[in-house]
Scaffold this motif. Structure first.
Motif, mmCIF file in Angstrom:
data_model
loop_
_atom_site.group_PDB
_atom_site.id
_atom_site.type_symbol
_atom_site.label_atom_id
_atom_site.label_comp_id
_atom_site.label_asym_id
_atom_site.label_seq_id
_atom_site.Cartn_x
_atom_site.Cartn_y
_atom_site.Cartn_z
ATOM 1 N N ASP A 1 5.403 11.538 1.708
ATOM 2 C CA ASP A 1 6.349 10.810 0.856
ATOM 3 C C ASP A 1 6.983 9.839 1.676
ATOM 4 O OD1 ASP A 1 6.133 12.486 -1.101
ATOM 5 O OD2 ASP A 1 7.502 13.889 -0.609
ATOM 6 N N LYS A 2 7.138 9.970 3.060
ATOM 7 C CA LYS A 2 7.483 8.784 3.904
ATOM 8 C C LYS A 2 6.481 7.388 4.017
ATOM 9 C CE LYS A 2 9.500 8.012 8.579
ATOM 10 N NZ LYS A 2 9.668 8.620 9.743
ATOM 11 N N ALA A 3 5.178 7.828 3.981
ATOM 12 C CA ALA A 3 4.268 6.747 3.936
ATOM 13 C C ALA A 3 4.403 6.065 2.632
ATOM 14 C CB ALA A 3 2.836 7.271 4.055
ATOM 15 N N LYS A 4 4.439 6.848 1.463
ATOM 16 C CA LYS A 4 4.586 6.308 0.069
ATOM 17 C C LYS A 4 5.642 5.248 0.027
ATOM 18 C CE LYS A 4 1.911 9.678 -2.348
ATOM 19 N NZ LYS A 4 2.062 10.800 -3.446
ATOM 20 N N GLN A 5 6.851 5.760 0.323
ATOM 21 C CA GLN A 5 8.108 5.028 0.449
ATOM 22 C C GLN A 5 7.965 3.783 1.216
ATOM 23 O OE1 GLN A 5 10.921 5.824 -1.540
ATOM 24 N NE2 GLN A 5 11.456 3.843 -0.747
ATOM 25 N N GLU B 1 5.146 1.966 1.724
ATOM 26 C CA GLU B 1 4.511 1.116 0.978
ATOM 27 C C GLU B 1 5.251 0.694 -0.266
ATOM 28 O OE1 GLU B 1 0.725 -0.499 -0.207
ATOM 29 O OE2 GLU B 1 1.234 0.855 1.435
ATOM 30 N N ARG B 2 6.142 1.384 -1.036
ATOM 31 C CA ARG B 2 6.878 0.720 -1.910
ATOM 32 C C ARG B 2 7.783 -0.402 -1.273
ATOM 33 N NH1 ARG B 2 6.766 6.332 -4.025
ATOM 34 N NH2 ARG B 2 8.617 6.643 -2.911
ATOM 35 N N ASP B 3 8.558 0.171 -0.243
ATOM 36 C CA ASP B 3 9.205 -0.858 0.416
ATOM 37 C C ASP B 3 8.544 -2.255 0.718
ATOM 38 O OD1 ASP B 3 11.183 0.977 0.071
ATOM 39 O OD2 ASP B 3 11.195 1.296 2.458
ATOM 40 N N ARG B 4 7.432 -2.258 1.191
ATOM 41 C CA ARG B 4 6.657 -3.365 1.619
ATOM 42 C C ARG B 4 6.251 -4.315 0.309
ATOM 43 N NH1 ARG B 4 4.027 0.082 5.431
ATOM 44 N NH2 ARG B 4 2.658 0.634 3.905
ATOM 45 N N LYS B 5 5.918 -3.554 -0.710
ATOM 46 C CA LYS B 5 5.648 -4.309 -1.887
ATOM 47 C C LYS B 5 6.898 -5.056 -2.381
ATOM 48 C CE LYS B 5 1.618 -1.852 -3.507
ATOM 49 N NZ LYS B 5 1.025 -0.619 -4.623
ATOM 50 N N GLU B 6 8.244 -4.386 -2.373
ATOM 51 C CA GLU B 6 9.381 -4.806 -3.060
ATOM 52 C C GLU B 6 9.686 -6.055 -2.017
ATOM 53 O OE1 GLU B 6 12.133 -5.748 -5.542
ATOM 54 O OE2 GLU B 6 10.849 -4.120 -5.795
ATOM 55 N N LYS B 7 9.349 -6.012 -0.718
ATOM 56 C CA LYS B 7 9.839 -7.179 0.199
ATOM 57 C C LYS B 7 8.909 -8.209 -0.252
ATOM 58 C CE LYS B 7 11.829 -4.505 3.899
ATOM 59 N NZ LYS B 7 11.827 -4.339 5.510
ATOM 60 N N LEU B 8 7.670 -7.921 -0.225
ATOM 61 C CA LEU B 8 6.571 -9.031 -0.650
ATOM 62 C C LEU B 8 7.214 -9.738 -2.086
ATOM 63 C CD1 LEU B 8 4.263 -10.300 -0.043
ATOM 64 C CD2 LEU B 8 2.767 -8.752 -1.124
ATOM 65 N N LYS B 9 7.281 -8.938 -3.146
ATOM 66 C CA LYS B 9 7.845 -9.587 -4.110
ATOM 67 C C LYS B 9 8.856 -10.581 -3.983
ATOM 68 C CE LYS B 9 6.791 -5.885 -7.426
ATOM 69 N NZ LYS B 9 7.097 -4.881 -8.399
ATOM 70 N N GLN B 10 9.942 -10.090 -3.164
ATOM 71 C CA GLN B 10 11.145 -10.900 -2.976
ATOM 72 C C GLN B 10 10.721 -12.299 -2.172
ATOM 73 O OE1 GLN B 10 14.297 -10.491 -4.233
ATOM 74 N NE2 GLN B 10 13.462 -8.535 -4.904
ATOM 75 N N ILE B 11 9.904 -12.006 -1.165
ATOM 76 C CA ILE B 11 9.269 -13.324 -0.504
ATOM 77 C C ILE B 11 8.621 -14.316 -1.454
ATOM 78 C CG2 ILE B 11 7.949 -14.025 1.206
ATOM 79 C CD1 ILE B 11 8.550 -11.400 2.755
ATOM 80 N N VAL B 12 7.742 -13.776 -2.213
ATOM 81 C CA VAL B 12 7.361 -14.467 -3.309
ATOM 82 C C VAL B 12 7.981 -14.893 -4.150
ATOM 83 C CG1 VAL B 12 5.528 -14.331 -4.988
ATOM 84 C CG2 VAL B 12 4.893 -13.347 -2.979
#
Length: 51
Positions: A21-25, A27-38
């Motif tokens: 669960d920690k690893a999945k979370q 991953e979701r955080d990285r994707k969200e940060k990437l969306k914000q950067i883009v």
């Protein structure tokens, strides 16, 4: 006494699922940060091209 009793199996599975669960979370955080950067990058580029 067996090493593979119900209590030990449950503890192991709980620990494993918590790690997963920690690893999945993460991953979701990285994707969200990437969306914000883009999004910010695209806004910056569109504002520069409008000038």
């Amino acid at each position: 006494m067996s090493r593979n009793n119900e209590g030990n199996i449950k503890k192991h599975n709980d620990k494993l699922h918590k790690a997963q669960d920690k690893a999945k979370q993460a991953e979701r955080d990285r994707k969200e940060k990437l969306k914000q950067i883009v999004k910010k990058f695209n806004e910056t580029n569109s504002s520069e091209s409008n000038q």
